[in-house]
Scaffold this motif. Structure first.
Motif, PDB file in Angstrom:
ATOM      1  N   HIS A  32       0.827  -1.209   0.000  1.00  0.00           N
ATOM      2  CA  HIS A  32       0.000   0.000   0.000  1.00  0.00           C
ATOM      3  C   HIS A  32       0.862   1.260   0.000  1.00  0.00           C
ATOM      4  O   HIS A  32       0.508   2.259  -0.634  1.00  0.00           O
ATOM      5  CB  HIS A  32      -0.942  -0.016   1.204  1.00  0.00           C
ATOM      6  N   VAL A  33       1.995   1.215   0.711  1.00  0.00           N
ATOM      7  CA  VAL A  33       2.922   2.358   0.676  1.00  0.00           C
ATOM      8  C   VAL A  33       3.457   2.530  -0.737  1.00  0.00           C
ATOM      9  O   VAL A  33       3.558   3.655  -1.254  1.00  0.00           O
ATOM     10  CB  VAL A  33       4.071   2.156   1.681  1.00  0.00           C
ATOM     11  N   CYS A  37      -0.056   5.122  -0.722  1.00  0.00           N
ATOM     12  CA  CYS A  37      -0.832   5.359   0.501  1.00  0.00           C
ATOM     13  C   CYS A  37       0.054   5.915   1.610  1.00  0.00           C
ATOM     14  O   CYS A  37       1.251   5.608   1.676  1.00  0.00           O
ATOM     15  CB  CYS A  37      -1.471   4.065   0.995  1.00  0.00           C
ATOM     16  N   SER A  38      -0.545   6.719   2.484  1.00  0.00           N
ATOM     17  CA  SER A  38       0.143   7.114   3.704  1.00  0.00           C
ATOM     18  C   SER A  38       0.155   5.922   4.652  1.00  0.00           C
ATOM     19  O   SER A  38      -0.524   4.919   4.422  1.00  0.00           O
ATOM     20  CB  SER A  38      -0.581   8.289   4.359  1.00  0.00           C
ATOM     21  N   ILE A  39       0.926   6.038   5.737  1.00  0.00           N
ATOM     22  CA  ILE A  39       0.974   4.950   6.701  1.00  0.00           C
ATOM     23  C   ILE A  39      -0.396   4.725   7.327  1.00  0.00           C
ATOM     24  O   ILE A  39      -0.839   3.590   7.508  1.00  0.00           O
ATOM     25  CB  ILE A  39       2.012   5.229   7.803  1.00  0.00           C
ATOM     26  N   GLY A  77      -0.758  15.061   8.441  1.00  0.00           N
ATOM     27  CA  GLY A  77      -0.651  13.940   9.377  1.00  0.00           C
ATOM     28  C   GLY A  77       0.708  13.833  10.027  1.00  0.00           C
ATOM     29  O   GLY A  77       0.967  12.882  10.761  1.00  0.00           O
ATOM     30  N   GLY A  78       1.620  14.764   9.749  1.00  0.00           N
ATOM     31  CA  GLY A  78       2.912  14.764  10.430  1.00  0.00           C
ATOM     32  C   GLY A  78       3.978  13.926   9.770  1.00  0.00           C
ATOM     33  O   GLY A  78       5.005  13.648  10.363  1.00  0.00           O
ATOM     34  N   GLY A  79       3.778  13.502   8.529  1.00  0.00           N
ATOM     35  CA  GLY A  79       4.814  12.731   7.846  1.00  0.00           C
ATOM     36  C   GLY A  79       4.315  11.375   7.423  1.00  0.00           C
ATOM     37  O   GLY A  79       3.153  11.031   7.604  1.00  0.00           O
TER      38      GLY A  79
END
Length: 257
Positions: A32-33, A37-39, A77-79
């Motif tokens: 997904h990454v 996708c984000s984490i 989201g901070g990274g």
């Protein structure tokens, strides 16, 4: 950030990242990454927590000895994380192994292949197929969970593992799992000698006296064997009823083949 490139002939540690029984969900996070996708998005897609998603990526990187993701500082989201060239190589290797596995299974269709973790080599002599009955936190908000398991003989065992591990394995009632335990973590006593109920019951099949401890092999009620130790001299004999006791922290859970 530059990533190391390995020529095809140069061995890497990537295969080690695919040898663990719980690799599938970890690879799902990485896939997904890779798809952008984000984490947090990857965690939702796989059905695990944000913390477990990061643990999955960190574990894969540790197993492979390669940086599989780059951490991105800042942003919404901070990274997050971006897959590296090594991460893409790992996914390609996983896909190739999956294709090869399907080809082998197709050739041996109808046989007993894949029934018992054939790809797993471990020093743990105790391996028993069980079924998950319950999986619940030890207390509200506790990071540890108690997994209640049913053995083939109908005995309930409890294993204590982290919530992240339970999520990565996808533990749920009814799931077939493999329970593993080191023989040195098992205490054997004669039935009726004060052992607690709910342990593994059986009859002594083999005895191996030792200097301080005797090794005892039990043929379990319901099928299977379990190995443990009793203080020397152990006064049981072949055919005697005995019980094996083990602490919840000593029971390891793996996905059955």
């Amino acid at each position: 950030m530059a990533t190391r490139q390995h020529p095809p002939s140069q061995a890497t540690g990537l295969p080690r990242a695919l040898a663990d029984a719980s690799a599938d969900k970890r690879l799902d996070v990485l896939r997904h990454v890779a798809a952008g996708c984000s984490i947090s998005q990857a965690a939702r897609q796989v059905g695990i927590s944000y913390k477990a998603a990061w643990q999955a990526l960190d574990t894969l990187s540790n197993l492979s000895g390669e940086p599989l993701v780059e951490r991105i500082v800042g942003g919404v989201g901070g990274g997050g994380a971006r897959i590296t060239a090594e991460g893409l190589r790992l996914l390609a290797l996983a896909a190739e192994l999956a294709r090869a596995r399907q080809q082998v299974l197709a050739r041996f269709a109808g046989g007993a292949i894949g029934d018992g973790g054939l790809g797993l080599r471990t020093s743990m002599r105790n391996q028993l197929r069980c079924r998950v009955l319950r999986c619940a936190p030890l207390a509200p908000g506790d990071p540890m969970v108690a997994v209640t398991l049913a053995t083939p003989g109908g005995v309930e065992l409890v294993s204590s593992i982290t919530q992240e591990s339970a999520d990565l394995l996808g533990l749920a009632p009814g799931l077939a799992v493999l329970v593993l335990c080191k023989a040195t973590a098992v205490t054997v006593a004669l039935a009726g000698a004060g052992a607690a109920a709910g342990r593994l019951w059986g009859r002594i099949e083999r005895l191996s006296p030792g200097a301080g401890q005797d090794e005892v092999v039990l043929a379990l009620d319901g099928g299977g064997h379990w190995v443990g130790f009793a203080p020397h001299p152990f006064h049981g004999g072949v055919g005697d009823a005995a019980v094996a006791s083990v602490l919840p922290a000593a029971l390891v859970i793996g996905l059955a083949g």
